[in-house]
Design an enzyme around this catalytic site. Structure first.
Site, PDB file in Angstrom:
ATOM      1  N   THR A  45       0.821  -1.212   0.000  1.00 34.57           N
ATOM      2  CA  THR A  45       0.000   0.000   0.000  1.00 34.57           C
ATOM      3  C   THR A  45       0.856   1.263   0.000  1.00 34.57           C
ATOM      4  O   THR A  45       0.476   2.277  -0.583  1.00 34.57           O
ATOM      5  CB  THR A  45      -0.935  -0.015   1.238  1.00 34.57           C
ATOM      6  OG1 THR A  45      -1.825  -1.114   1.087  1.00 34.57           O
ATOM      7  CG2 THR A  45      -1.739   1.255   1.373  1.00 34.57           C
ATOM      8  N   SER A 101       1.691  -7.331  -0.779  1.00 32.99           N
ATOM      9  CA  SER A 101       2.427  -8.301   0.042  1.00 32.99           C
ATOM     10  C   SER A 101       1.754  -9.664   0.172  1.00 32.99           C
ATOM     11  O   SER A 101       2.445 -10.639   0.502  1.00 32.99           O
ATOM     12  CB  SER A 101       2.791  -7.714   1.403  1.00 32.99           C
ATOM     13  OG  SER A 101       1.712  -7.695   2.278  1.00 32.99           O
ATOM     14  N   THR A 146       1.789  -4.294   4.277  1.00 36.76           N
ATOM     15  CA  THR A 146       1.686  -4.610   5.709  1.00 36.76           C
ATOM     16  C   THR A 146       1.119  -6.005   5.983  1.00 36.76           C
ATOM     17  O   THR A 146       1.317  -6.546   7.062  1.00 36.76           O
ATOM     18  CB  THR A 146       0.815  -3.569   6.440  1.00 36.76           C
ATOM     19  OG1 THR A 146      -0.494  -3.570   5.855  1.00 36.76           O
ATOM     20  CG2 THR A 146       1.424  -2.186   6.358  1.00 36.76           C
ATOM     21  N   ASP A 147       0.408  -6.586   4.991  1.00 39.39           N
ATOM     22  CA  ASP A 147      -0.254  -7.871   5.259  1.00 39.39           C
ATOM     23  C   ASP A 147       0.722  -8.970   5.671  1.00 39.39           C
ATOM     24  O   ASP A 147       0.440  -9.757   6.568  1.00 39.39           O
ATOM     25  CB  ASP A 147      -1.053  -8.336   4.035  1.00 39.39           C
ATOM     26  CG  ASP A 147      -2.302  -7.497   3.806  1.00 39.39           C
ATOM     27  OD1 ASP A 147      -2.670  -6.709   4.694  1.00 39.39           O
ATOM     28  OD2 ASP A 147      -2.913  -7.635   2.723  1.00 39.39           O
TER      29      ASP A 147
HETATM   30  N1  ASP Z   1      -2.815  -5.378   1.103  1.00 38.64           N
HETATM   31  C1  ASP Z   1      -1.691  -4.494   1.311  1.00 38.64           C
HETATM   32  C2  ASP Z   1      -0.396  -5.261   1.177  1.00 38.64           C
HETATM   33  O1  ASP Z   1       0.004  -5.910   2.104  1.00 38.64           O
HETATM   34  C3  ASP Z   1      -1.789  -3.882   2.655  1.00 38.64           C
HETATM   35  C4  ASP Z   1      -0.731  -2.860   2.960  1.00 38.64           C
HETATM   36  O2  ASP Z   1       0.304  -2.766   2.369  1.00 38.64           O
HETATM   37  O3  ASP Z   1      -0.986  -2.110   3.912  1.00 38.64           O
HETATM   38  O4  ASP Z   1       0.209  -5.207   0.129  1.00 38.64           O
END
Ligand code: ASP
Length: 313
Positions: free
Chosen positions: A13, A56, A89-90
């Site tokens: 993200t 991610s 973050t995932d």
């Molecule tokens: N879905 C996103 C990822 O992990 C979430 C993020 O980056 O906050 O790529």
């Protein structure tokens, strides 16, 4: 004197934006962070590398190992003072813990990400990147293992986990807390990890499955493990480390086939240990040969068992 910091982008993200027509969060052809780096150059001399541009959930242990190679190559070219990795973050905690085990640099390695994409109101990407660069530029961040910096907090890769699906304060270290904070003018550490495990690997040629136990769980899925070619299993057991009695025969079957089973608790506080002696209780599991892993979540215990198996040559 300004430090030399390598920033490796992997996507997530922090590198995405909201699509004007669909409203969906999408990958950007040109990473928006690359346009923002000027705002951060005041804190360090930054060199940027784009390793991947992935959401991610698309990360794999193979890609995590590629990231280790990128770090090794870049460090061979130029001995950087610190490394910052931007990541979705995932699965950020899994990549962070993989790097914790598969590298043994004493320079700071800091992962960061964002909960709001680059063109959303209150976007936290550039801010978190700046905080991560500031942390990676401190001498105190060295020798503490791989760190995760978001929302002005510094966490260890071992303890941190994503706890909220959308809040910017999602990254927490249950039971242990952050080991430091970032303020407007300084970076403060108040704890340090006691030890570190190093599991250098050359390739990912093993498979480890992770199961969360639940009331009434049947053994059928565990029975499929040898047929599907898995080399190890992590179980997130109940409470202090217990599983339904219906799993015992399947667990014994896997252990008889020399497939290691690691047990953690599905509780995110406390540890799994051999307390209960009833059918499926921790004491029985330990006597059968199930290994207890202390202080790791299921997803991190899986990374650790995977690396242990890949390191065993
Ligand atoms: N879905 C996103 C990822 O992990 C979430 C993020 O980056 O906050 O790529």
């Amino acid at each position: 004197m300004k430090k030399n910091i390598l920033v490796i982008h992997t996507g997530g993200t922090i590198s995405m934006q909201v699509h004007a027509e669909t409203g969906g969060v999408v990958l950007s052809d040109a990473n928006p962070l690359l346009m923002e780096i000027d705002k951060i150059q005041q804190f360090a001399h930054i060199t940027e590398v784009e390793a991947f541009n992935l959401p991610s959930p698309h990360m794999t242990p193979q890609k995590m190992l590629q990231l280790v190679s990128t770090i090794t190559e870049q460090m061979a070219n130029q001995p950087f003072d610190g490394i910052v990795i931007t990541h979705g973050t995932d699965t950020l905690e899994e990549t962070a813990y993989f790097l914790e085990l598969a590298t043994n640099y004493t320079i700071p390695i800091v992962l960061t990400g964002a909960m709001r994409s680059s063109n959303e109101v209150g976007s936290d990407g550039v801010y978190n990147l700046m905080a991560a660069v500031r942390v990676a530029s401190t001498d105190e961040a060295g020798g503490k293992g791989v760190l995760v910096v978001l929302n002005d907090e510094i966490h260890t890769a071992t303890s941190v986990t994503k706890t909220h699906s959308s809040s910017v304060s999602t990254f927490q270290s249950p039971q242990y807390g952050p080991i430091g904070i970032v303020t407007k003018s300084a970076v403060y550490f108040h704890h340090a990890p006691l030890s570190r495990t190093y599991l250098p690997i050359q390739s990912i040629d093993k498979k480890v499955a992770l199961f969360k136990t639940y009331a009434g769980m049947e053994g059928e899925l565990l029975d499929m493990i040898p047929t599907l070619g898995y080399d190890g299993v992590v179980l997130e057991g109940f409470g202090q480390g217990n599983v339904p009695p219906t799993l015992v025969a399947s667990i014994q079957n896997l252990l008889d086939k020399k497939i290691p089973i690691v047990l953690v608790s599905r509780c995110f506080n406390g540890v799994a240990e051999a307390s209960y002696a009833y059918e499926g209780g921790g004491k029985m599991l330990q006597e059968m040969g199930v290994r207890f892993e202390h202080g790791l979540s299921g997803q991190k215990a899986r990374i650790k068992l995977l690396l242990e198996l890949c390191a065993q040559k």
